[in-house]
Scaffold this motif. Sequence first.
Motif, short mmCIF file in Angstrom:
data_model
loop_
_atom_site.label_atom_id
_atom_site.label_comp_id
_atom_site.label_asym_id
_atom_site.label_seq_id
_atom_site.Cartn_x
_atom_site.Cartn_y
_atom_site.Cartn_z
N LEU A 188 0.77 -1.13 0.00
CA LEU A 188 -0.04 0.08 -0.19
C LEU A 188 0.64 1.36 -0.13
O LEU A 188 0.40 2.15 -0.87
N PHE A 189 1.73 1.60 0.77
CA PHE A 189 2.93 2.48 0.73
C PHE A 189 3.33 2.88 -0.22
O PHE A 189 3.44 3.90 -0.84
N PHE A 190 4.13 1.63 -1.01
CA PHE A 190 4.80 1.73 -2.29
C PHE A 190 3.91 1.43 -3.51
O PHE A 190 4.55 1.17 -4.28
N TRP A 191 2.77 1.67 -3.52
CA TRP A 191 1.79 1.26 -4.47
C TRP A 191 1.99 1.69 -5.97
O TRP A 191 1.91 0.82 -6.89
N THR A 192 2.70 2.93 -6.01
CA THR A 192 2.77 3.39 -7.33
C THR A 192 4.04 2.52 -8.03
O THR A 192 3.94 2.32 -9.20
N ASP A 193 5.01 2.38 -7.12
CA ASP A 193 6.19 1.63 -7.66
C ASP A 193 5.96 0.03 -7.91
O ASP A 193 6.17 -0.64 -8.69
N PRO A 234 10.78 0.59 -17.53
CA PRO A 234 11.22 0.68 -16.14
C PRO A 234 10.38 -0.54 -15.30
O PRO A 234 10.69 -0.91 -14.10
N GLY A 235 9.08 -0.73 -15.56
CA GLY A 235 8.24 -1.63 -14.89
C GLY A 235 9.10 -3.26 -15.14
O GLY A 235 9.21 -3.86 -14.13
N PHE A 271 12.40 -7.66 -12.88
CA PHE A 271 13.45 -8.38 -12.91
C PHE A 271 14.52 -8.16 -11.82
O PHE A 271 14.90 -9.42 -11.33
N LEU A 272 14.97 -7.23 -11.45
CA LEU A 272 15.74 -7.00 -10.40
C LEU A 272 15.25 -7.33 -9.10
O LEU A 272 16.20 -7.98 -8.19
N LEU A 273 14.11 -7.28 -8.78
CA LEU A 273 13.50 -7.71 -7.33
C LEU A 273 13.53 -9.13 -7.41
O LEU A 273 13.80 -9.64 -6.49
N VAL A 274 13.30 -9.86 -8.64
CA VAL A 274 13.44 -11.24 -8.53
C VAL A 274 14.69 -11.73 -8.47
O VAL A 274 14.99 -12.67 -7.47
N LEU A 275 15.63 -10.79 -9.01
CA LEU A 275 17.18 -11.43 -9.00
C LEU A 275 17.70 -11.13 -7.48
O LEU A 275 18.46 -12.29 -6.94
N ALA A 276 17.18 -10.06 -6.73
CA ALA A 276 17.55 -9.96 -5.47
C ALA A 276 17.11 -10.80 -4.25
O ALA A 276 17.21 -10.98 -3.39
N THR A 277 16.00 -11.53 -4.88
CA THR A 277 15.53 -12.33 -3.86
C THR A 277 15.85 -13.77 -3.97
O THR A 277 15.69 -14.54 -3.05
N ILE A 278 16.59 -14.13 -5.05
CA ILE A 278 17.01 -15.63 -5.14
C ILE A 278 17.92 -15.99 -4.12
O ILE A 278 17.80 -17.22 -3.58
N VAL A 309 20.48 7.26 -6.92
CA VAL A 309 18.90 7.14 -6.48
C VAL A 309 18.40 5.95 -6.60
O VAL A 309 19.06 5.14 -7.67
N ASP A 310 17.22 5.77 -6.47
CA ASP A 310 16.64 4.28 -6.71
C ASP A 310 16.57 3.81 -8.11
O ASP A 310 16.54 2.84 -8.66
N THR A 311 16.41 4.96 -9.05
CA THR A 311 16.33 4.64 -10.28
C THR A 311 17.63 4.13 -11.07
O THR A 311 17.54 3.88 -12.07
N ASP A 312 18.48 4.35 -10.48
CA ASP A 312 20.04 3.90 -10.80
C ASP A 312 20.30 2.51 -10.24
O ASP A 312 21.11 1.94 -10.75
N TRP A 313 19.28 1.89 -9.79
CA TRP A 313 19.34 0.23 -9.38
C TRP A 313 19.75 -0.63 -10.78
O TRP A 313 19.18 -0.37 -11.58
N SER A 314 20.88 -1.17 -10.51
CA SER A 314 21.30 -1.89 -11.51
C SER A 314 21.37 -3.41 -11.10
O SER A 314 21.08 -3.96 -10.07
N VAL A 315 21.84 -4.21 -12.17
CA VAL A 315 21.87 -5.89 -11.94
C VAL A 315 23.00 -6.14 -11.13
O VAL A 315 22.61 -6.86 -9.93
N LYS A 316 24.08 -5.32 -11.18
CA LYS A 316 24.93 -5.85 -10.12
C LYS A 316 24.67 -5.17 -8.55
O LYS A 316 24.81 -5.93 -7.72
N ASP A 317 24.17 -4.22 -8.49
CA ASP A 317 23.48 -3.69 -6.96
C ASP A 317 22.51 -4.71 -6.75
O ASP A 317 22.49 -4.92 -5.43
#
Length: 267
Positions: free
Chosen positions: A57-62, A81-82, A87-94, A141-149
Motif C-alpha cells: 500500500l505504501f509503495f503502491w505506485t512502484d 522501467p516496470g 527483474f531486479l526484485l526477482v534477482l535480489a530475492t533468489i 537514487v533508486d532509479t540507478d538500481w542495476s543488476v550488479k547492485d
Amino acid sequence: MTILHLLIIALIQGVTEFLPISSSGHLILIPNLTGLQDQGQVIDVAAHLGTLVAVVLFFWTDVRIGLAGIPRMLTGRIDTPGSKLAFLLVLATIPVVLFGLALNLTGLSDLLRNTAVIGWTMLGFGIVLYWADQTGRTEKVDTDWSVKDAVKMGLWQAVALIPGTSRSGITITAGRLLGYSRHDAAKLSMLMSIPTIFASGTLLTAEVIQTADMAAARDGAIVAVMSCISALIALSLMMRLLRSTSFTPYVIYRIFLGVVLLVIAYQ
C-alpha cells in the motif's frame, strides 16, 4: 492466546519489520524473555501478511509499475522501467530463498533462534550499519538500481535469515555502501521485502493450512490487521524522518539491546 498477547505480537512485528532493528529477533525474544507462549507459524505468517499488505500500500505506485512489467519480463524484454524493476526484485530475492531452504533442510534455522545469537547480531550489524551510514557516499537514487547492485543487496539480504540481523537493516547497509542516499536505500530495501516476505509466506502456507483451526484463523486475522496498521505508521514515520536524520537512533537502540541480551545470555 489472549487478545493482549496477539496485540503485542502484531505491534512488535508491524513496528520492527521495516525499521532496521530486526522483527524476527524481537518475535523470538518474546517467549525467550517473558515466558509467554510461542506464537507459532500461523501467527508468524499472519503477522508477515499484514506487513506485506502495508508495504504494498505504501509503495503502491512502484508496485503497480513493477506488476505491469512482469509480462514483458517473462518474455525476456527488460526494456521498460516496470520490467526492469520486476527483474531486479526477482534477482535480489533468489539468494535469500536458496539460503532459507538450506537453513530449513539442515535444521540450522532452529539452532540460531536463541538469545546469544540475537545479541551478537543485534550489536555487530548495528555497528556495521552505523559505519556504512556515516561513510557511504550519496551519489545514486533508486532509479540507478542495476543488476550488479541488486545481486549485491540480495546477497546481503540472505544474511538477514540469521535472527537479530534485520532484513531492512542489512539491505539498507548494503545500499548505503553502494552509494544510495538514506531515503533511496531504505526505499529499495522496502521494495525488496515484498517478494521476500511473499516467498517466505508461501513456504509456510502448506504447513499452516494443515495445522490451522478456526481459533487460529481468528487469531491470525487479528494479528494481520494490527500488523498492517502499525507497519504503515512506522514505515511512514521512518521514510519521512530519513529525509533529515541518519540511522544513528536505530544504531543506539541496537547496541543497547544487544549488550543487554548478551548479559542475559551469558549470566
